[in-house]
Scaffold this active site. Structure first.
Site: not given
Ligand code: UGA
Length: 439
Positions: A17, A142, A256, A259, A319, A326
């Site tokens: 990096d 993922f 993610c 965006k 979460k 972010r």
């Molecule tokens: C997400 C995807 O789940 C991954 O598969 C992907 O690789 C990643 O983006 C990425 O593109 O790098 P992430 O953003 O780390 O992962 O977290 P998530 O578990 O998807 O949660 C995203 C948001 O949705 C959080 O704020 C979470 O609290 C919310 N959420 C999730 C809900 O409000 N309800 C749900 O049932 C699930």
């Protein structure tokens, strides 16, 4: 990369990096990010076959395979501002790879990129007179934050896309062979490079769409006395729908979803697919609306004013099990409450450092408190914004006594025992549930 190093001791993995501070932290005892299980993984591999360095030049020269994971934020300027992906870091990296390479290499797209980026990258990399050839392979990630180590060790699938030419297949195999060290063959999916690039954006769009869909229904539940958790339980048992990602909430956050969807919207627009663009854009619109609705709900139920009232925010991370804030819905809720001149006390087990940065423009009205009991002391209301387990087990009787009466709880994650809290004396407002008011 730590997982690859751990599972493939025969390979040497060098993470580079340009940010010296970050690399220093990765080489130290306090890793720059909190992720369950990562410390142990790095401890097992660092100095053996996993190295962190700022010497990009030698790392490029020595590597046979280069995974490029530079950031691709939403563009903030010029054409596509606010939607398109900003590919300047990717392009700079491609040019640097070209400048430092003395032999042919496989370049893997790990960052999330617009479909057909590999085409541009190949043009940049292969228009050279050095006699070296680069194959661009797409291997989108993922994993989700908070469960990254588990997701990497036991992935639902690993997707590897390449050009469907002899050289493309050869490069694809090199990447497949890495994952075969621990991922079962049937979970390794091969495809064209375009399908692979587009699958990543589509996966995130579908996941976010499920949340926006259930969040839209949560508003209807609040009007009709239906219970959104019962509705999602009922629909999730349909094997065609499935139970995951149906948890209604204050909104989705993270670096993610928004965006990537806006990027998808921009790509659709640029191909003249207006209807498709509007369809996916509505997923983000519902999310903004849900966050705003949460603040409005607080305001209306607290007698139309929160000015001068202390409000404790339980959780600031986007979460649980991460310090990442972010695009966290907590940012929007905090801003909304501060705009109404509330006194906001923020507590979170891992995200206070980032919370301070996110709210640095607010000189007054906001405090940061690691102890949730102290954050709630003297408050009129608590808003639960992150589903951290610790908030489920707090002594709410003690908390209630320390608060201004009537005391309110707004559960933006539906993790608390609402009836118990109501019986204790709180007025409780949850997502997609009938309000439990004492007045
Ligand atoms: C997400 C995807 O789940 C991954 O598969 C992907 O690789 C990643 O983006 C990425 O593109 O790098 P992430 O953003 O780390 O992962 O977290 P998530 O578990 O998807 O949660 C995203 C948001 O949705 C959080 O704020 C979470 O609290 C919310 N959420 C999730 C809900 O409000 N309800 C749900 O049932 C699930």
């Amino acid at each position: 990369m730590a997982m690859i190093a751990y599972k493939c001791p025969q390979h040497k993995v060098v993470v580079v990096d340009i940010d010296k501070e970050k690399i220093r932290a990765w080489n130290g005892s306090n890793l720059p990010i909190f992720e369950p299980g990562l410390d142990e993984l790095v401890k097992k591999t660092r100095g053996k076959n996993l190295f962190f360095s700022t010497d990009t030049e030698s790392a490029i020269r020595e590597a046979q395979i280069i995974f490029v994971s530079v950031n691709t934020p939403t563009k903030t300027f010029g054409q596509g501002a606010g939607r398109a992906a900003d590919l300047q870091y990717w392009e700079k990296t491609a040019r640097q790879i070209l400048a430092c390479s003395r032999d042919s290499k496989v370049v893997v797209e790990k960052s999330t990129l617009p479909v057909r980026t590999a085409y541009a990258m190949e043009r940049i990399l292969n228009e050279n007179s050095k006699g070296v050839h680069f194959e661009v392979v797409s291997n989108p990630e993922f994993l989700a934050e908070g469960t990254a180590v588990r997701d990497l060790e036991f992935p639902d699938r690993v997707l590897i896309g390449s050009k469907e030419t002899e050289e493309g297949f050869r490069a694809r195999k090199e990447v497949v062979d890495i994952y075969l060290n621990w991922v079962p063959r049937e979970r390794i999916l091969e495809s064209s490079v375009w399908s692979s690039e587009l699958s990543k954006l589509t996966a995130n769009a579908f996941l976010a769409q499920r949340i926006s869909s259930i969040n839209s229904i949560s508003a209807l539940c609040e009007k009709t006395e239906a219970d959104v958790d019962q509705v999602s339980g009922a629909i999730g048992m349909d094997a065609r729908i499935g139970p995951k990602f149906l948890k209604a909430s204050v909104g989705f956050g993270g670096s993610c979803f928004k965006k990537d969807i806006l990027n998808l919207v921009y790509i659709c627009e640029s191909y003249g697919l207006e209807k498709v663009a509007r369809y996916w854009e509505s997923v983000v619109e519902i999310n903004d609306w849900q966050e705003n609705r949460f603040v409005q709900n607080m305001l209306v139920n607290m007698f139309n004013t929160v000015a001068g009232k202390k409000i404790a925010l339980f959780g600031f991370a986007f979460k649980a099990n991460t310090g990442d804030t972010r695009e966290s819905p907590a940012i929007y809720v905090a801003q909304g409450l501060l705009a109404e001149q509330a006194e906001v006390a923020i507590t979170d087990p891992k995200a206070l450092k980032n919370a301070r940065k996110d709210l640095k423009d607010f000189k007054k009205g906001v405090t940061f408190e690691p102890d949730p009991y102290k954050a709630a002391k003297g408050a009129h209301a608590i808003a639960v914004l992150t589903e951290w387990d610790i908030y489920k087990g707090l002594d709410y009787k003690r908390i209630l006594k320390s608060m201004v009466q009537p005391a309110f709880i707004f559960d933006g994650r539906n993790i608390l025992d609402h009836n118990r809290l109501y019986e204790m004396g709180f007025s409780v407002f949850a997502i997609g549930k009938a309000p439990l008011r004492h007045f």
